[in-house]
Design a protein around this motif. Sequence first.
Motif, PDB file in Angstrom:
ATOM      1  N   VAL A  98       0.833  -1.201   0.000  1.00 54.99           N
ATOM      2  CA  VAL A  98       0.000   0.000   0.000  1.00 54.99           C
ATOM      3  C   VAL A  98       0.867   1.249   0.000  1.00 54.99           C
ATOM      4  O   VAL A  98       0.596   2.219  -0.732  1.00 54.99           O
ATOM      5  N   ALA A  99       1.919   1.234   0.827  1.00 57.00           N
ATOM      6  CA  ALA A  99       2.781   2.417   0.920  1.00 57.00           C
ATOM      7  C   ALA A  99       3.421   2.737  -0.422  1.00 57.00           C
ATOM      8  O   ALA A  99       3.524   3.906  -0.810  1.00 57.00           O
ATOM      9  N   LEU A 100       3.858   1.717  -1.147  1.00 58.04           N
ATOM     10  CA  LEU A 100       4.485   1.954  -2.438  1.00 58.04           C
ATOM     11  C   LEU A 100       3.464   2.483  -3.443  1.00 58.04           C
ATOM     12  O   LEU A 100       3.770   3.401  -4.224  1.00 58.04           O
ATOM     13  N   ALA A 101       2.259   1.940  -3.437  1.00 57.32           N
ATOM     14  CA  ALA A 101       1.218   2.403  -4.365  1.00 57.32           C
ATOM     15  C   ALA A 101       0.879   3.868  -4.116  1.00 57.32           C
ATOM     16  O   ALA A 101       0.779   4.673  -5.052  1.00 57.32           O
ATOM     17  N   VAL A 102       0.714   4.236  -2.849  1.00 55.29           N
ATOM     18  CA  VAL A 102       0.411   5.632  -2.518  1.00 55.29           C
ATOM     19  C   VAL A 102       1.583   6.528  -2.880  1.00 55.29           C
ATOM     20  O   VAL A 102       1.405   7.628  -3.425  1.00 55.29           O
ATOM     21  N   ALA A 103       2.803   6.059  -2.588  1.00 49.74           N
ATOM     22  CA  ALA A 103       3.988   6.869  -2.877  1.00 49.74           C
ATOM     23  C   ALA A 103       4.140   7.141  -4.367  1.00 49.74           C
ATOM     24  O   ALA A 103       4.528   8.251  -4.764  1.00 49.74           O
ATOM     25  N   LEU A 104       3.826   6.164  -5.203  1.00 47.56           N
ATOM     26  CA  LEU A 104       3.951   6.366  -6.648  1.00 47.56           C
ATOM     27  C   LEU A 104       2.936   7.390  -7.155  1.00 47.56           C
ATOM     28  O   LEU A 104       3.264   8.220  -8.011  1.00 47.56           O
ATOM     29  N   VAL A 105       1.721   7.345  -6.620  1.00 51.10           N
ATOM     30  CA  VAL A 105       0.715   8.333  -7.024  1.00 51.10           C
ATOM     31  C   VAL A 105       1.144   9.733  -6.618  1.00 51.10           C
ATOM     32  O   VAL A 105       1.111  10.681  -7.408  1.00 51.10           O
ATOM     33  N   VAL A 106       1.592   9.871  -5.364  1.00 51.88           N
ATOM     34  CA  VAL A 106       1.987  11.192  -4.864  1.00 51.88           C
ATOM     35  C   VAL A 106       3.238  11.684  -5.588  1.00 51.88           C
ATOM     36  O   VAL A 106       3.349  12.879  -5.905  1.00 51.88           O
ATOM     37  N   LEU A 107       4.178  10.786  -5.866  1.00 50.93           N
ATOM     38  CA  LEU A 107       5.404  11.197  -6.552  1.00 50.93           C
ATOM     39  C   LEU A 107       5.103  11.710  -7.953  1.00 50.93           C
ATOM     40  O   LEU A 107       5.629  12.760  -8.369  1.00 50.93           O
ATOM     41  N   LEU A 108       4.269  10.986  -8.690  1.00 49.81           N
ATOM     42  CA  LEU A 108       3.898  11.458 -10.025  1.00 49.81           C
ATOM     43  C   LEU A 108       3.194  12.809  -9.951  1.00 49.81           C
ATOM     44  O   LEU A 108       3.502  13.731 -10.715  1.00 49.81           O
ATOM     45  N   ALA A 109       2.257  12.941  -9.013  1.00 53.38           N
ATOM     46  CA  ALA A 109       1.533  14.204  -8.875  1.00 53.38           C
ATOM     47  C   ALA A 109       2.472  15.341  -8.486  1.00 53.38           C
ATOM     48  O   ALA A 109       2.321  16.472  -8.956  1.00 53.38           O
ATOM     49  N   ALA A 110       3.463  15.056  -7.642  1.00 55.16           N
ATOM     50  CA  ALA A 110       4.410  16.096  -7.235  1.00 55.16           C
ATOM     51  C   ALA A 110       5.277  16.544  -8.406  1.00 55.16           C
ATOM     52  O   ALA A 110       5.560  17.739  -8.568  1.00 55.16           O
TER      53      ALA A 110
END
Length: 575
Positions: free
Chosen positions: A148-160
Amino acid sequence: MGCRAGRVPMRGTRARRPYGRPPARQPQRDTSRRFSSTCAKAPLFPGRNPAPRFEHSTRPAMNRTIPTGALAGLLWAAAFCFYPEWTLVRWFIGMAGLTLLLSLWSGERAAGSPRAAAAGSFAFGLCAFSAACYWIYHSVRIVSGGPVALAVALVVLLAAVMGCWYALGGYWAARMQPKKSWVALLVVLPCVLVLTEWLRGWVFTGFPWLSAGYLTAPVFAGRIPSMPASLGGMYLVGLTTALLAGACLLVWRSAPGLMLRGLGLVLLLGGAAGLGQISLPESDGPSRGQLHARLVQGGIPQERKWLEEEFLPTLTRYELLSFGQPMPSATPEPALIVWPEVAVPQTQDFVRDYLDEMDRLLRARRIALALGILTETDAGRFNSLIVLGNGQGTYHKHHLVPFGEFFPVPDAIRDWLLSMNLPASDLVPGPAGQAPLTAGEAVCGVSICYEAAFGSEQRRWTPAAEVLINVSNDGWFGDTVALEQHLDMARVRAMETGRYLLRVTGTGITAAVDPRGRIIDRLPKYEPGFLDVKVARLEGATPYVRYGEWPVVVLCILLGIALPAAVRIRRAGRA
């Protein structure tokens, strides 16, 4: 005459100090450290120097711009998340979000604090892409079973990362905006927005999702607002969209009174929506005949596609949908059958005997079959579309998905990401100068999955290609809005090139699109089936095919960067 302490002395008298010890002298406060470090530096271009600003003066401005940018981003995301019943409503929602974004870039507040404008723009990108691209979480966590942490991190990283592009555009627009508001809102800021979208759609392989052109063109497909797509591509449509948003903001700020402001907005947006009801001419242009095609959708969920026990049932299902279904009476067999991306879940060498037998049967029936499969050569493994039977050609996917089909990171990080069950594989990009595929007499330009988001990937096939084919495997995204977003981008490719588009996916959305971007027919999502269509094999070239998006990009560079810079330099010369 004396004066008591605390009283005002009379005219002509001198106030006496009250009795007692003299007051201690208060030390003068040192405010030099409170100045921002940028205040001591010269401006980007010499000339009219802004008033000194304190460091703490940016914080109240950010308290205003960050919530505004976040709201604008959520509205922008909502415009790409309502399909297809809310077509016109989502366009109005998107225009509201875009107008709010431009409000952060313009005006005295923005000019006084470009950093605050950049912070609000970053919040716009962060919220917009986090909300509208949530399907990345579905792909990593739900389908692949990643953490879950990796999935959320990838979404936030792309958005950032996307937010950083908007922050860059917002800082430049706020700092370099002209004095005249109409020049800023109708010329400079729309061009800066288009340049921002162009950069984020090109640098580091690009990610053009949620661009302004992808909002307006599909909503008004086949009508006047979508006409710029064939002239200058998606970015010209985005420029006209940003121009309308700038005009709305100009009316809101200039009109005296709330009633006149509302009336002006109604006239602008209502006029644009009214133009959206006027259809473009129905003529397709010169044609070389028709192509009868069958588009096959297997409807096999991604979670089961690569299971060993599903291999033979998968082939059987595609064969039945392609050849085992009764054709309508007095209708000849299709000249072309298209299977989706990696329809055969194995490499070409593993099923060589099967493909050879299929090729022999297809040649006897004078049918061409284009199917997606993984191929291997000495150079590596490719994501390919091959033609069997009455046709020829092999296309290897050229524009790969970063972190999905290749890893632009060191091997140690790559191995760690693969261990996290990412939906990824190591593939090699195909060469740039590949030949189009043929199906009988028809010449077909091809794109695979992610390539449909880039106009240049389709433009290189025309004018030689008579029909466009896009195959995709959108099963990674489940039943999310990503399927509609991907289809909308593919529709814009048909508008730009003036060609019919045959889009085939494993789980949806399989559809046929006309040269004006209108959907001729489509299959339901996640249901097996096939779609029989007859499309014209068109010839000729649109202005976009001839010149691409470069005229629009150069125009935006001149008006969004060179013009404000020249004005600053001219002011400096007069000073």
